[in-house]
Design a protein around this motif. Structure first.
Motif, PDB file in Angstrom:
ATOM      1  N   ILE A 385       0.853  -1.195  -0.021  1.00 17.97           N
ATOM      2  CA  ILE A 385       0.114   0.062   0.059  1.00 17.97           C
ATOM      3  C   ILE A 385       0.964   1.215   0.011  1.00 17.97           C
ATOM      4  CG2 ILE A 385      -1.892   1.401   1.368  1.00 17.97           C
ATOM      5  CD1 ILE A 385      -2.915  -1.178   2.281  1.00 17.97           C
ATOM      6  N   ASP A 386       0.896   1.939  -1.189  1.00 18.94           N
ATOM      7  CA  ASP A 386       1.424   3.228  -1.247  1.00 18.94           C
ATOM      8  C   ASP A 386       0.543   4.322  -0.236  1.00 18.94           C
ATOM      9  OD1 ASP A 386       2.762   5.452  -1.833  1.00 18.94           O
ATOM     10  OD2 ASP A 386       2.030   5.923  -3.743  1.00 18.94           O
ATOM     11  N   HIS A 387       1.181   5.151   0.479  1.00 22.43           N
ATOM     12  CA  HIS A 387       0.310   6.037   1.300  1.00 22.43           C
ATOM     13  C   HIS A 387       1.186   7.261   1.391  1.00 22.43           C
ATOM     14  CE1 HIS A 387       2.554   4.402   4.354  1.00 22.43           C
ATOM     15  NE2 HIS A 387       1.978   5.165   5.439  1.00 22.43           N
ATOM     16  N   TYR A 388       0.499   8.467   1.295  1.00 18.28           N
ATOM     17  CA  TYR A 388       1.292   9.642   1.281  1.00 18.28           C
ATOM     18  C   TYR A 388       1.009  10.483   2.448  1.00 18.28           C
ATOM     19  CZ  TYR A 388       1.277  14.686  -0.396  1.00 18.28           C
ATOM     20  OH  TYR A 388       1.437  16.098  -0.373  1.00 18.28           O
ATOM     21  N   TRP A 389       2.106  11.222   2.990  1.00 21.75           N
ATOM     22  CA  TRP A 389       1.859  12.134   4.056  1.00 21.75           C
ATOM     23  C   TRP A 389       3.394  13.029   3.877  1.00 21.75           C
ATOM     24  CZ3 TRP A 389       3.590  10.552   9.275  1.00 21.75           C
ATOM     25  CH2 TRP A 389       4.033   9.352   9.342  1.00 21.75           C
ATOM     26  N   SER A 399      -4.536   7.767   1.392  1.00 24.97           N
ATOM     27  CA  SER A 399      -4.212   6.211   1.624  1.00 24.97           C
ATOM     28  C   SER A 399      -5.137   5.284   1.275  1.00 24.97           C
ATOM     29  CB  SER A 399      -3.725   6.056   3.097  1.00 24.97           C
ATOM     30  OG  SER A 399      -3.427   4.612   3.235  1.00 24.97           O
ATOM     31  N   ALA A 400      -4.987   4.085   1.017  1.00 22.76           N
ATOM     32  CA  ALA A 400      -6.326   3.138   1.167  1.00 22.76           C
ATOM     33  C   ALA A 400      -6.216   2.776   2.561  1.00 22.76           C
ATOM     34  CB  ALA A 400      -5.546   1.851   0.718  1.00 22.76           C
ATOM     35  N   HIS A 401      -7.754   2.459   3.007  1.00 17.83           N
ATOM     36  CA  HIS A 401      -8.104   2.324   4.221  1.00 17.83           C
ATOM     37  C   HIS A 401      -8.615   0.837   4.524  1.00 17.83           C
ATOM     38  CE1 HIS A 401      -8.377   6.582   3.711  1.00 17.83           C
ATOM     39  NE2 HIS A 401      -8.855   6.819   4.752  1.00 17.83           N
ATOM     40  N   PRO A 402      -7.726  -0.150   4.551  1.00 17.16           N
ATOM     41  CA  PRO A 402      -8.341  -1.597   4.820  1.00 17.16           C
ATOM     42  C   PRO A 402      -8.985  -1.764   6.013  1.00 17.16           C
ATOM     43  CG  PRO A 402      -5.857  -1.301   4.698  1.00 17.16           C
ATOM     44  CD  PRO A 402      -6.139   0.051   4.348  1.00 17.16           C
ATOM     45  N   PRO A 414      -1.589   6.338  -3.959  1.00 15.92           N
ATOM     46  CA  PRO A 414      -1.705   6.252  -2.707  1.00 15.92           C
ATOM     47  C   PRO A 414      -3.229   6.363  -2.602  1.00 15.92           C
ATOM     48  CG  PRO A 414      -0.982   8.414  -3.310  1.00 15.92           C
ATOM     49  CD  PRO A 414      -1.106   7.762  -4.651  1.00 15.92           C
ATOM     50  N   SER A 415      -4.019   5.915  -3.584  1.00 17.30           N
ATOM     51  CA  SER A 415      -5.557   5.787  -3.489  1.00 17.30           C
ATOM     52  C   SER A 415      -6.172   7.086  -3.044  1.00 17.30           C
ATOM     53  CB  SER A 415      -5.903   4.757  -2.368  1.00 17.30           C
ATOM     54  OG  SER A 415      -5.488   3.210  -2.728  1.00 17.30           O
ATOM     55  N   PHE A 416      -6.956   7.109  -1.895  1.00 12.78           N
ATOM     56  CA  PHE A 416      -7.714   8.271  -1.426  1.00 12.78           C
ATOM     57  C   PHE A 416      -7.427   9.299  -0.258  1.00 12.78           C
ATOM     58  CE2 PHE A 416     -10.020   4.107  -2.409  1.00 12.78           C
ATOM     59  CZ  PHE A 416     -10.194   4.539  -4.059  1.00 12.78           C
ATOM     60  N   PRO A 417      -8.255  10.305  -0.178  1.00 13.49           N
ATOM     61  CA  PRO A 417      -7.891  11.176   0.911  1.00 13.49           C
ATOM     62  C   PRO A 417      -8.226  10.559   2.083  1.00 13.49           C
ATOM     63  CG  PRO A 417      -9.114  12.351  -0.821  1.00 13.49           C
ATOM     64  CD  PRO A 417      -8.792  11.038  -1.098  1.00 13.49           C
ATOM     65  N   ARG A 487     -10.459   9.275 -12.948  1.00 11.94           N
ATOM     66  CA  ARG A 487     -11.989   9.260 -12.805  1.00 11.94           C
ATOM     67  C   ARG A 487     -12.776   8.268 -11.719  1.00 11.94           C
ATOM     68  NH1 ARG A 487     -13.758   7.000 -17.980  1.00 11.94           N
ATOM     69  NH2 ARG A 487     -11.892   7.822 -18.861  1.00 11.94           N
ATOM     70  N   ASP A 488     -11.815   7.505 -11.166  1.00 10.84           N
ATOM     71  CA  ASP A 488     -12.247   6.419 -10.120  1.00 10.84           C
ATOM     72  C   ASP A 488     -12.142   7.056  -9.017  1.00 10.84           C
ATOM     73  OD1 ASP A 488     -13.062   4.531 -12.091  1.00 10.84           O
ATOM     74  OD2 ASP A 488     -11.029   3.885 -11.968  1.00 10.84           O
ATOM     75  N   GLY A 489     -11.364   8.258  -8.703  1.00 16.09           N
ATOM     76  CA  GLY A 489     -11.046   8.998  -7.591  1.00 16.09           C
ATOM     77  C   GLY A 489      -9.667   8.758  -6.965  1.00 16.09           C
ATOM     78  N   TYR A 490      -9.006   7.825  -7.392  1.00 11.87           N
ATOM     79  CA  TYR A 490      -7.805   7.715  -7.027  1.00 11.87           C
ATOM     80  C   TYR A 490      -6.598   8.680  -7.449  1.00 11.87           C
ATOM     81  CZ  TYR A 490      -8.726   2.610  -6.618  1.00 11.87           C
ATOM     82  OH  TYR A 490      -9.429   1.476  -6.037  1.00 11.87           O
ATOM     83  N   TYR A 491      -5.849   8.947  -6.336  1.00 16.22           N
ATOM     84  CA  TYR A 491      -4.749   9.964  -6.551  1.00 16.22           C
ATOM     85  C   TYR A 491      -3.407   9.453  -6.989  1.00 16.22           C
ATOM     86  CZ  TYR A 491      -7.975  13.312  -4.309  1.00 16.22           C
ATOM     87  OH  TYR A 491      -8.945  14.364  -3.958  1.00 16.22           O
ATOM     88  N   PHE A 492      -2.682  10.391  -7.665  1.00  9.99           N
ATOM     89  CA  PHE A 492      -1.234  10.077  -7.965  1.00  9.99           C
ATOM     90  C   PHE A 492      -0.584  11.297  -7.669  1.00  9.99           C
ATOM     91  CE2 PHE A 492      -4.022   7.521 -10.477  1.00  9.99           C
ATOM     92  CZ  PHE A 492      -3.069   6.057 -10.484  1.00  9.99           C
ATOM     93  N   ILE A 493       0.534  11.173  -7.025  1.00 10.73           N
ATOM     94  CA  ILE A 493       1.385  12.353  -6.673  1.00 10.73           C
ATOM     95  C   ILE A 493       2.748  12.476  -7.970  1.00 10.73           C
ATOM     96  CG2 ILE A 493       3.068  13.114  -5.078  1.00 10.73           C
ATOM     97  CD1 ILE A 493       0.210  13.339  -3.865  1.00 10.73           C
ATOM     98  N   LEU A 494       2.581  13.489  -8.495  1.00  8.75           N
ATOM     99  CA  LEU A 494       3.438  13.678  -9.605  1.00  8.75           C
ATOM    100  C   LEU A 494       4.712  14.417  -9.148  1.00  8.75           C
ATOM    101  CD1 LEU A 494       1.032  14.955 -12.143  1.00  8.75           C
ATOM    102  CD2 LEU A 494       1.779  12.572 -11.894  1.00  8.75           C
TER     103      LEU A 494
END
Ligand code: ATP
Ligand code: MG
Length: 630
Positions: A385-389, A399-402, A414-417, A487-494
């Motif tokens: 799981i990629d997550h960003y902070w 992050s994803a929130h499993p 890193p998925s979603f807010p 479009r699916d709401g997934y974020y990507f950090i560039l």
């Protein structure tokens, strides 16, 4: 995704009710009177009037149920050490350290600078500060004397805690000698310096009247018991200076109650760490990840935490995975930079051990490009799981929130807010929200959720000016990172906003081009920077590390590979992203936390001064860039 979406929506629309519930995860000595005081934007005060203590929640609260369970496992492949502390033993050690600090005159609200290697005493010191309400400021052991002195003068500590030395790749690193040097430079040196001697510096100098030996003092406080100081939720718990990839370090100040609640909540909702399980975070206590997920998070959750002194490939590239197997690790947290190191080694090392207890590997710290994400997921056979902070946020922002809902993962995203964060992607000049698929600056509409920085230490104005004035006419927190939402709401950090490359009017994130370069099977990692170009404004230049050095042994081989890499970029991204040149090096200039120093590379490529390099991992890397550019 409806469960996650609904959960996130509620955290924003019914902010106070949401966090009042999450706050029940920790012990409050005195209940809070108000969930949120936002009378003075952008300053948010969480759980106003409530009294609690981080150390109580991390240790004392677990004594009845899990006193004999391991709380801290220390493993050093540097000095070949291993030690386990149960919750009861760790509690005793922390009480003793608290008594020692009090005997040296440390009071509630005083600052204590901790400049220590990855040893259990560093954990004792941190938790002891929390116990007595002293404000710790851990400074990463890799910082040079001048950087340490600047932090001393900003924090004005009454005590510094250090060790004679640390060890890196089997070689001793002198800590105390560097502290002495920094104290000569500092305007506000502490009265006392407490030193834990590991026997790594036989010639360690001692300053009479100022230096105190940890073990001698500890012997006087055997069996000590020090009550927890009940702190108002908004009192400061610590100061942590940002790692310094971008300019003058800022003292990120964190509170007590909001931080405890955010971490306890994240351990469940994001990391899926259960009491009695084991968490292995490979970071360093000098970074925010170490604060949140080596020390506080796992202990708040009643887990066993592993503190590891060493590198991922010594004695071999299987060392971490053997730890996962032997200690039945269920949650692991590392960084893309470590994965890229592993990528240069035989994948068999990752496959050799039984990783069936591992629920997820979490990665943060730098963009996790799709090829690397895929490689590590496939190699481990576990979800990654990629997550960003950021240091500033203290806990994940995207992050994803499993623990809420097991949404599908997308490689490279890193998925979603994260709940509590009202994330907005804003157009960099108009400040308007961008459409899906359009690039924008990642911002947060305040108030920031619990756990985030509350101000810059000693400088409220700098807090507002630095983070909240990026956009005219609207008060939003800027991450200074550039992102995109699909479009699916997934974020990507560039990449960082100031690393964006402008090629003939097209704005490209460094990450987009780097990712395309990494698609070439011969490349382990790369850094792309924009270099001033008369014709196009900027031209991307790539510096790539090859998996097999033989592939670039001759000039012909280099030219062939350069051409191939360019073709790969053309195919992935289009000719617009094609680097003007691809240079091959054996390592990239990085900070000690593993972040590529793109700004310094760019400066060299434009024949400018590379700037402040105190946190560079290996100066030889910049030398290679210089050589390559010749
Ligand atoms: P400084 O702020 O002092 O210049 P820094 O930004 O490198 O240093 P950190 O707070 O440790 O210090 O790093 C946070 C930054 O790291 C983010 O703003 C982002 O640029 C990058 N980052 C972290 N996690 C990710 C991720 N999962 N994907 C992309 N980038 C990430
Ligand atoms: Mg930053």
């Amino acid at each position: 995704m409806t469960t996650y979406r609904e959960f996130h929506r509620r955290s924003i629309e019914q902010r106070e009710a949401f966090w009042a519930e999450e706050a029940q995860r920790i012990h409050w000595h005195k209940p809070f009177a108000r969930v949120l005081d936002y009378a003075r934007p952008p300053f948010a005060k969480w759980f106003v009037g409530g009294e609690t203590n981080l150390c109580h929640n991390a240790l004392d609260r677990h004594l009845d149920a899990r006193g004999e369970q391991a709380a801290l496992v220390w493993i050093s492949t540097e000095v070949d050490g291993r030690q386990t502390f149960t919750y009861r033993q760790l509690h005793a050690e922390v009480n003793r350290a608290a008594a020692m600090m009090r005997s040296l005159g440390v009071k509630r609200g005083d600052r204590v600078i901790i400049y220590m290697p990855m040893i259990p005493e560093a954990c004792f010191a941190i938790l002891a500060c929390a116990r007595i309400g002293a404000i710790h400021s851990v400074v990463f052991g890799g910082f040079a004397a001048a950087s340490l002195a600047a932090r001393i003068d900003d924090a004005k500590p009454s005590l510094m805690i250090t060790a004679d030395g640390g060890s890196r790749m089997g070689k001793p690193v002198l800590y105390k000698a560097l502290v002495d040097e920094s104290l000569k430079l500092a305007q506000h040196p502490p009265r006392k310096v407490l030193i834990f001697r590991r026997g790594l510096d036989a010639n360690m100098p001692v300053v009479a009247g100022r230096d105190v030996d940890w073990k001698e003092l500890a012997a006087q406080h055997q069996g000590a018991s020090v009550p927890c100081a009940w702190l108002e939720s908004n009192e400061p718990s610590y100061i942590l200076y940002t790692s310094g990839t971008t300019g003058k370090p800022k003292g990120v100040q964190r509170d007590v109650g909001g931080y405890a609640v955010a971490l306890a909540s994240s351990m469940d909702r994001i990391f899926c760490g259960l009491p009695g399980e084991t968490m292995f975070t490979t970071s360093d206590i000098g970074w925010v990840v170490g604060h949140s997920y080596i020390i506080y998070g796992p202990l708040l959750a009643g887990m066993t935490t592993i503190m590891y002194e060493g590198v991922p490939v010594r004695p071999d590239a299987g060392v971490w995975w053997k730890i996962v197997q032997d200690y039945k690790v269920s949650v692991m947290f590392s960084a893309p930079t470590a994965v890229r190191v592993l990528k240069k080694h035989d994948v068999a090392f990752l496959r050799k051990y039984d990783l069936s207890t591992l629920k997820h590997l979490f990665l943060a710290g730098e963009p996790l490009d799709e090829p690397t994400h895929r490689w590590v997921s496939d190699s481990l056979g576990r979800p990654v799981i990629d997550h960003y902070w950021q240091t500033e946020t203290g806990w994940p922002l995207l992050s994803a929130h499993p623990g809420v809902e097991k949404t599908p993962l997308k490689m490279g995203s890193p998925s979603f807010p994260v709940y509590g964060y009202d994330v907005r992607l804003l157009h960099e000049s108009t400040g308007k929200p961008v459409a899906d698929g359009e690039k924008g600056v990642v911002t947060i509409a305040p108030p920031l959720p619990p756990g985030c920085m509350t101000t810059v230490w000693g400088d409220d104005e700098r807090f507002v000016k630095t983070y909240f004035t990026d956009f005219k006419d609207q008060l939003v927190y800027s991450t200074f990172d550039w992102g995109i939402r699909d479009r699916d709401g997934y974020y990507f950090i560039l990449g960082r906003t100031d690393d964006v490359i402008n090629v003939a009017g097209h704005r490209l994130g460094t990450r987009e081009i780097e990712e395309a370069v990494n698609m070439h099977p011969g490349i382990a990692e790369c850094a792309v920077v924009g270099v001033a170009d008369q014709l196009k404004g900027q031209l991307p230049m790539a510096f790539a590390v090859v998996k097999d050095p033989a592939a670039v042994a001759s000039k012909e081989a280099r030219m062939k590979l350069e051409g191939e890499v360019m073709q790969t970029v053309d195919k992935q991204l289009g000719a617009i992203g094609r680097p003007g040149r691809v240079f091959f090096v054996t390592l990239l200039p990085k900070t000690r936390s593993g972040k590529v120093l793109r700004r310094s590379i760019q400066a060299l490529a434009e024949k400018r001064d590379p700037g402040d390099l105190t946190t560079i991992e290996d100066p030889g890397a910049l030398e290679q860039i210089r050589e390559a550019l010749k």
